[in-house]
Design a protein around this motif. Sequence first.
Motif, PDB file in Angstrom:
ATOM      1  N   ASN A 154      97.988  11.127  -5.014  1.00 39.31           N
ATOM      2  CA  ASN A 154      97.629  10.323  -3.837  1.00 39.31           C
ATOM      3  C   ASN A 154      96.865  11.151  -2.808  1.00 39.31           C
ATOM      4  O   ASN A 154      96.084  10.621  -2.026  1.00 39.31           O
ATOM      5  N   HIS A 155      97.123  12.456  -2.792  1.00 36.75           N
ATOM      6  CA  HIS A 155      96.459  13.360  -1.845  1.00 36.75           C
ATOM      7  C   HIS A 155      96.082  14.641  -2.588  1.00 36.75           C
ATOM      8  O   HIS A 155      96.705  15.016  -3.569  1.00 36.75           O
ATOM      9  N   HIS A 156      95.059  15.317  -2.060  1.00 38.51           N
ATOM     10  CA  HIS A 156      94.507  16.467  -2.773  1.00 38.51           C
ATOM     11  C   HIS A 156      94.200  17.575  -1.770  1.00 38.51           C
ATOM     12  O   HIS A 156      93.518  17.354  -0.770  1.00 38.51           O
ATOM     13  N   TRP A 157      94.731  18.779  -2.043  1.00 40.23           N
ATOM     14  CA  TRP A 157      94.410  19.961  -1.244  1.00 40.23           C
ATOM     15  C   TRP A 157      93.768  21.012  -2.143  1.00 40.23           C
ATOM     16  O   TRP A 157      94.093  21.103  -3.322  1.00 40.23           O
ATOM     17  N   VAL A 158      92.895  21.813  -1.579  1.00 38.46           N
ATOM     18  CA  VAL A 158      92.285  22.923  -2.303  1.00 38.46           C
ATOM     19  C   VAL A 158      92.862  24.225  -1.766  1.00 38.46           C
ATOM     20  O   VAL A 158      92.873  24.452  -0.551  1.00 38.46           O
ATOM     21  N   ASN A 175      93.307  23.602   2.271  1.00 36.95           N
ATOM     22  CA  ASN A 175      92.499  22.611   2.992  1.00 36.95           C
ATOM     23  C   ASN A 175      92.602  21.239   2.348  1.00 36.95           C
ATOM     24  O   ASN A 175      92.397  21.099   1.137  1.00 36.95           O
ATOM     25  N   PRO A 176      92.926  20.214   3.143  1.00 37.31           N
ATOM     26  CA  PRO A 176      92.997  18.854   2.598  1.00 37.31           C
ATOM     27  C   PRO A 176      91.601  18.308   2.303  1.00 37.31           C
ATOM     28  O   PRO A 176      90.633  18.626   3.001  1.00 37.31           O
ATOM     29  N   LEU A 177      91.495  17.502   1.265  1.00 34.07           N
ATOM     30  CA  LEU A 177      90.235  16.850   0.926  1.00 34.07           C
ATOM     31  C   LEU A 177      90.296  15.383   1.316  1.00 34.07           C
ATOM     32  O   LEU A 177      91.297  14.704   1.061  1.00 34.07           O
ATOM     33  N   GLN A 182      84.432  14.133  -0.837  1.00 35.85           N
ATOM     34  CA  GLN A 182      85.045  15.460  -0.952  1.00 35.85           C
ATOM     35  C   GLN A 182      85.917  15.573  -2.194  1.00 35.85           C
ATOM     36  O   GLN A 182      85.846  16.550  -2.932  1.00 35.85           O
ATOM     37  N   ARG A 183      86.735  14.593  -2.386  1.00 35.63           N
ATOM     38  CA  ARG A 183      87.641  14.662  -3.528  1.00 35.63           C
ATOM     39  C   ARG A 183      86.869  14.540  -4.846  1.00 35.63           C
ATOM     40  O   ARG A 183      87.169  15.225  -5.817  1.00 35.63           O
ATOM     41  N   LYS A 184      85.879  13.665  -4.892  1.00 33.26           N
ATOM     42  CA  LYS A 184      85.079  13.513  -6.107  1.00 33.26           C
ATOM     43  C   LYS A 184      84.366  14.821  -6.455  1.00 33.26           C
ATOM     44  O   LYS A 184      84.323  15.230  -7.624  1.00 33.26           O
TER      45      LYS A 184
END
Length: 213
Positions: A154-158, A175-177, A182-184
């Motif tokens: 549901n959420h993505h961080w790098v 860092n959150p995307l 950004q996520r793609k």
Amino acid sequence: EIEDKISITDEKYKKETSYLSKERHKFAAKLDKKIEEELKPLKLELAKFKTDITKVGETRFGCDQVCFTTKINPGSGFKPLNKIASGGELSRFMLAFKVVMAGTGLATTMIFDEIDAGVGGSTAAAIGQRLSKLGESKQVLVVTHSPQVAASANHHWVISKGATKGGDAIVTQVNPLAEGTQRKEEIARMLAGSQITEEARAAADRLLDGKAA
């Protein structure tokens, strides 16, 4: 007097361990069935799971020795899970355990560090789907290098490492995307490496839409 106390305590111990052993056998039968149900969507359709309980000497944990066994392929016979399963298979067995046991523990957050190690493609996608299911009742944090698993979140961080401006230290950043571009782009980078292609972006779109494995 001491001998009488020892005798009474011994009888109580035997009664308690007998009850504990019966409960273990009863629970093991239910656990085996649920684990096997979870293995099917994790691309282990042919695997069988059995909790082997053998009677041993008296210990503070009772008189049983518990060993989780599996038969990965038909005809191979049941053997200890930790002896015959590969890294990728162990990861999936562990996830099956976590999904089955999710409702029994008090933990509200689960952290998986590369539980998808050793797998890829449709198997990684299956792991992502089961992690997503687990996330319906728990907070699930996953460290992964798999685009299939990352896309199911549901959420993505790098997470990245780099030197400070002075170059005298290394720092880790999280860092959150944002959803969307950004996520793609990050999923496409995970698919293609340093050189992101339009094909990788298209594949990232399909993953995020849940249409590709």
